[in-house]
Design an enzyme around this catalytic site. Structure first.
Site, PDB file in Angstrom:
ATOM      1  N   THR A   1      -4.068  -4.904   0.532  1.00 14.63           N
ATOM      2  CA  THR A   1      -3.462  -3.699   0.913  1.00 14.63           C
ATOM      3  C   THR A   1      -4.372  -3.027   1.696  1.00 14.63           C
ATOM      4  OG1 THR A   1      -4.226  -2.671  -1.335  1.00 14.63           O
ATOM      5  CG2 THR A   1      -2.312  -3.937  -1.475  1.00 14.63           C
TER       6      THR A   1
ATOM      7  N   GLN B   1      30.524  16.784  -6.733  1.00 12.46           N
ATOM      8  CA  GLN B   1      30.851  15.630  -6.190  1.00 12.46           C
ATOM      9  C   GLN B   1      31.553  15.657  -4.949  1.00 12.46           C
ATOM     10  OE1 GLN B   1      30.766  16.598  -9.436  1.00 12.46           O
ATOM     11  NE2 GLN B   1      30.175  15.074 -10.750  1.00 12.46           N
TER      12      GLN B   1
ATOM     13  N   ARG C   1      30.905  30.782  -8.029  1.00 11.45           N
ATOM     14  CA  ARG C   1      29.385  30.301  -8.203  1.00 11.45           C
ATOM     15  C   ARG C   1      28.590  30.378  -7.038  1.00 11.45           C
ATOM     16  NH1 ARG C   1      28.585  24.277 -10.736  1.00 11.45           N
ATOM     17  NH2 ARG C   1      29.713  23.270  -8.776  1.00 11.45           N
TER      18      ARG C   1
ATOM     19  N   HIS D   1      20.989  25.177 -10.619  1.00 11.04           N
ATOM     20  CA  HIS D   1      21.611  25.996 -11.357  1.00 11.04           C
ATOM     21  C   HIS D   1      21.172  27.339 -11.131  1.00 11.04           C
ATOM     22  CE1 HIS D   1      23.833  22.705 -13.223  1.00 11.04           C
ATOM     23  NE2 HIS D   1      22.605  22.206 -13.757  1.00 11.04           N
TER      24      HIS D   1
ATOM     25  N   LYS E   1       0.786  -1.198   0.098  1.00  8.65           N
ATOM     26  CA  LYS E   1       0.073  -0.095   0.042  1.00  8.65           C
ATOM     27  C   LYS E   1       0.824   1.264   0.059  1.00  8.65           C
ATOM     28  CE  LYS E   1      -4.431   1.185   0.207  1.00  8.65           C
ATOM     29  NZ  LYS E   1      -5.438   0.558  -0.762  1.00  8.65           N
TER      30      LYS E   1
END
Length: 286
Positions: A58, A213, A170, A241, A13
Site C-alpha cells: 500500500t 423522496q 416548511r 431538520h 491505501k
C-alpha cells in the site's frame, strides 16, 4: 462441520492527501485531493499462507499517486483512469483496481494570484478497471442546499408513536451526495461535472416538494435529461431538520421566522434514477 474458503477480498491505501500547485508566473492554481486506491485479484496466497509475492504494498500505491501527480493531475477522472490502468498492468496478480478521488474546491480570492478560500461541495470520482474495460463515476458530496419555503410533508400514516405534525410549508435542507455513471471514458469531464451540478441545484430550487423522496427523483431525472452520456445517478439526501421554535412561553408569536437547526437524528433518503432502456450495470464496485 464443513471447511472454510476465502471469500471476496480487497486491499489498498486509504485517503492519500495530495495537494499540487501549478504555477504560471504570479498566478497559481490548487488541486487538492484525497485519493483512495483499492486492489483485488489473485491474493489467496497472502491470506492463506502469508506469501506476499503478489501483494503490491500500500505504501507503493501511495507513492504512485504522488509520482503520477508530478506530471500533472488534470481532471480527476483522467487522473483516476491513469492510476487504475497502471495498477492492473504492472502487477500480474492484480485483476481489478479502483481509485476514488475527492477534490476539495478552492476559490481564488479576488485581486491575488496566490490566495484562496475553501469553496462549497466536494467533487468526487471513482474509476474502476478490470484489465479489459474501465468505467467512471463522477459526483459531488456535502453540497448543502436549503429552500425556505416550497416544501410540504403530510398524508403519512400515523400510529401510537407518531408525534410529527403535518406541514404544508416548511424549510427543506439537505447535504447532497450524488454520483452519476458515464457510458464512456473519454469526454470533457469538467464540462460534464459543471452541467450535472448545475442541474442538481436547479432541480432542487424549482421543485415544489411534497417529500424529500420526490425531490430526490426530480434531481436525478434532471441530471440525466441534460447529458446523454450519463446512465444513472445515485443520490443520498439527509434531511437537515429545521424545527419552528415555540416562543409562546415568552409571550411571543413565531410566524415562521425562528427555527432550531437540528443536526441529529436525521432522516436519510437514498435512491437511484436510471435510464429505462439502460442495461443493468452489474458493477459491484461502482
Amino acid at each position: 462441520m464443513g471447511g472454510f474458503e476465502l471469500g471476496d477480498n480487497q486491499y489498498g491505501k486509504a485517503e492519500t492527501r495530495l495537494v499540487r500547485v501549478d504555477r504560471d508566473g504570479d498566478t497559481h492554481a490548487i488541486t487538492d485531493l484525497n485519493v483512495t486506491t483499492t486492489l483485488a485479484g489473485d491474493l489467496a496466497a497472502t491470506h492463506l499462507t502469508g506469501d506476499n509475492s503478489g501483494v503490491l504494498p500500500t505504501d507503493t500505491q501511495k507513492n504512485t499517486v504522488y509520482a503520477f501527480a508530478r506530471d500533472g493531475v488534470g481532471e480527476i477522472e483522467d487522473f483516476a483512469l491513469r492510476l487504475v490502468r497502471h495498477f492492473v498492468t504492472t502487477t500480474a496478480e492484480i485483476k481489478q483496481a479502483r481509485v476514488r478521488i475527492e477534490q476539495y474546491t478552492w476559490d481564488r480570492i479576488a485581486a491575488t494570484g496566490h490566495s484562496f478560500a475553501r469553496g462549497a461541495g466536494t467533487r468526487t470520482t471513482t474509476a474502476t478497471c478490470d484489465g479489459e474495460s474501465a468505467w467512471v463515476v463522477s459526483g459531488v458530496a456535502d453540497l448543502v442546499v436549503l429552500n425556505t419555503t416550497g416544501s410540504e410533508f403530510h398524508g403519512f400514516p400515523r400510529d401510537r408513536y407518531t408525534t410529527l405534525p403535518e406541514t404544508h410549508d416548511r424549510i427543506l435542507a439537505t447535504a447532497v451526495t450524488a454520483n452519476w455513471r458515464h457510458a464512456s471514458t473519454g469526454r470533457d469531464w469538467a464540462q460534464a461535472f459543471a452541467g450535472a451540478r448545475d442541474r442538481l441545484l436547479t432541480a432542487f430550487a424549482d421543485t415544489h416538494s411534497r417529500s424529500l423522496q420526490q425531490t430526490l427523483h426530480a434531481m436525478g431525472e434532471r441530471v440525466l435529461e441534460g447529458d446523454d452520456d450519463l446512465v444513472e445517478v445515485r443520490l443520498a439526501l439527509p434531511n437537515k431538520h429545521h424545527f419552528l421554535v415555540d416562543l409562546a412561553p415568552f409571550g411571543l408569536d413565531n410566524p415562521g421566522e425562528v427555527f432550531h437547526a437540528a443536526d441529529r437524528p436525521y432522516g436519510l433518503i437514498e435512491g437511484t434514477v436510471r435510464r429505462s432502456d439502460a442495461p443493468d450495470a452489474g458493477l459491484a464496485w461502482w
